[in-house]
Design a protein around this motif. Structure first.
Motif: not given
Length: 490
Positions: A86, A88, A92-93, A95, A124, A305
């Protein structure tokens, strides 16, 4: 790919990697499956003491060096839920992008889809499939039009040349239908399995069912379809090694987040008899060295992340507190009954709003679907528990509305709309706040989440601004910050 063996997918016309190594001429034909399931974290868990895909890669390489033919299989649930997923990055995430890249580096051969793969948006999900270098067998899953997702196959036959001739191993993949977005169609697993096995006919020497089903569903499969040689499963998060059915078919699952992995061997005796299936669970702990190349892949995604979460004011690696008991965040728990984790979060909400009578949160906001063991809790653990974040909000409710909310929350048992409350308790058919029955004419101060006041939770479409029994809404800090401070205060 080794010069000794080759893996072909006869039914799809595609090639897939198969790890192999030389064997002595005295031993019989053996194929080894290295199986794991329900992997949400690319890094070790339990404060670094357990799991980790870089350690898993080391186990795989050691096994390849000592075994004839090694096939690495994944029993579903790898794209979600994940706090890292999650984050970003570049707008974009992630995912699951970090997971697919790491699994590619590890050298996974086959995977089945899990129910949590469908937490992703359709775009995704399709993008992750296109990035995967491993094969995905989906015997009972298609898109809403009934077409196979690109990058998946209904079944496959692995052809393994040996000194005694070619072995042909059929593979099917079955997924539980507990998460059903509109863009996915699920077929009954038993119906799909029967069809694929019938299609194999007498053309295979063994059939492997790669599943993401409940243990009870796997047992029914073993009892109804004795042609299956072994079931390599997932979904439960805890290891199981049982035999069921008229031929005592092995059902084998490992622990989530590669706390353990299953090493399963199929050995064919002379005379054309069915293969002998043997298995053992290998514990992955800090005694296992990390594979350098996979470790570098993991470190790159962690750095990306972590930077994303720092931009939100969080420091993922920071220690928060030491806890004496586990915090169980599995969906089967947080969506059906109260526990230490939900009590902690609901109380953190109430603590965030001075003078709040009640703190209310929905079980569906907890996405970890795992257990935080006793020991050190980090900010990343809190992110894993509540990856979507969102603000704690303060409002007022009439006693009539509060009673209605709590009653609906109880009726939502089994879904993400099941509510947990601090400061309120049920006694028979009535609700108590502060130890006394709710006064339907009184106004109560309530701490909750911003999501719960959108009207989008199950059965709570009326719980949103404009309801005459709901007061003004005032935002407070991110729910994860509130939980971190609650943990520190204990």
């Amino acid at each position: 790919m080794s010069r000794y063996f080759l893996l072909l997918l006869a039914l799809t016309g595609c090639a897939s990697g198969l790890a192999t190594s030389p064997r002595s001429p005295e031993s019989g034909p053996t194929v080894t499956f290295l199986h794991f399931n329900d992997i949400y974290e690319i890094t070790p868990v339990a404060g670094g003491a357990s799991g980790g895909l870089a350690r898993f890669a080391t186990i795989r390489r050691e096994l390849v060096a000592s075994s004839s033919t090694v096939i690495t299989t994944l029993g579903g649930d790898y794209l979600s839920p994940s706090a890292m997923g999650l984050a970003v990055v570049d707008g974009q995430r992630l995912a699951g992008r970090q997971m697919v890249a790491t699994l590619n580096a590890v050298g996974v051969d086959w995977a089945v889809l899990g129910n949590h793969e469908f937490d992703l948006r359709e775009s995704e999900f399709r993008q992750r499939l296109s990035e995967s270098r491993f094969r995905i067998v989906a015997s009972n899953v298609t898109d809403s039009a009934g077409n196979r997702f690109h990058g998946t196959v209904r079944n496959g036959i692995m052809r393994v040349p040996t000194r005694r001739g070619e072995l042909r191993i059929g593979m099917i993949g079955l997924t539980i239908n507990s998460n059903r977005p509109a863009w996915v169609r699920f077929e009954d697993p038993m119906v799909a399995a029967r069809r694929e096995i019938a299609e194999f006919g007498d053309s295979v020497d063994a059939i492997v069912a790669l599943t993401h089903l409940t243990l009870a569903q796997d047992q029914l499969l073993a009892e109804a379809l004795p042609a299956i040689t072994v079931i390599l499963g997932g979904h439960e998060h805890e290891n199981h090694v049982v035999r069921r059915g008229p031929r005592f078919t092995p059902i084998i699952k490992a622990d989530a987040n590669v706390r353990t992995v299953a090493v399963v061997t199929l050995t064919w005796p002379s005379g054309g008899a069915a293969p002998l299936v043997q298995s053992n669970l290998r514990v992955l702990d800090s005694a296992i060295a990390e594979s350098p190349d996979v470790g570098r892949e993991v470190a790159e995604w962690v750095a990306r992340s972590d930077a994303a979460y720092r931009a939100e004011g969080l420091e993922p690696g920071a220690a928060v507190a030491t806890i004496d008991e586990p915090l169980d965040g599995r969906e089967a728990v947080v969506r059906t009954r109260p526990g230490p984790l939900t009590a902690l979060i609901a109380e953190a909400l109430r603590r965030e709003v001075p003078g709040a009578d009640v703190g209310v949160m929905n079980g569906g906001s907890i996405r970890i679907d795992d257990v935080i063991p006793a020991g050190v809790v980090t900010q990343y653990d809190v992110i894993r528990i509540l990856p979507f974040g969102g603000n704690v909000v303060e409002t007022t409710m009439t006693g009539s509305l509060l009673d209605r909310v709590l009653t609906q929350g109880e009726a939502n048992r089994g879904s993400g709309g099941y509510l947990h409350a601090a400061g309120a308790a049920r006694e028979g058919t009535r609700w108590l706040v502060g130890g006394v029955p709710i006064d339907r004419a009184r106004t109560y101060r309530v701490a909750t989440t911003d999501f719960l006041l959108t009207g989008r939770e199950t059965g709570l479409d009326w719980l949103k601004p404009g309801n005459p029994d709901l007061g003004p809404v005032q935002p407070h800090r991110d729910i994860r910050v509130a939980v971190i401070e609650m943990l520190r205060s204990r």
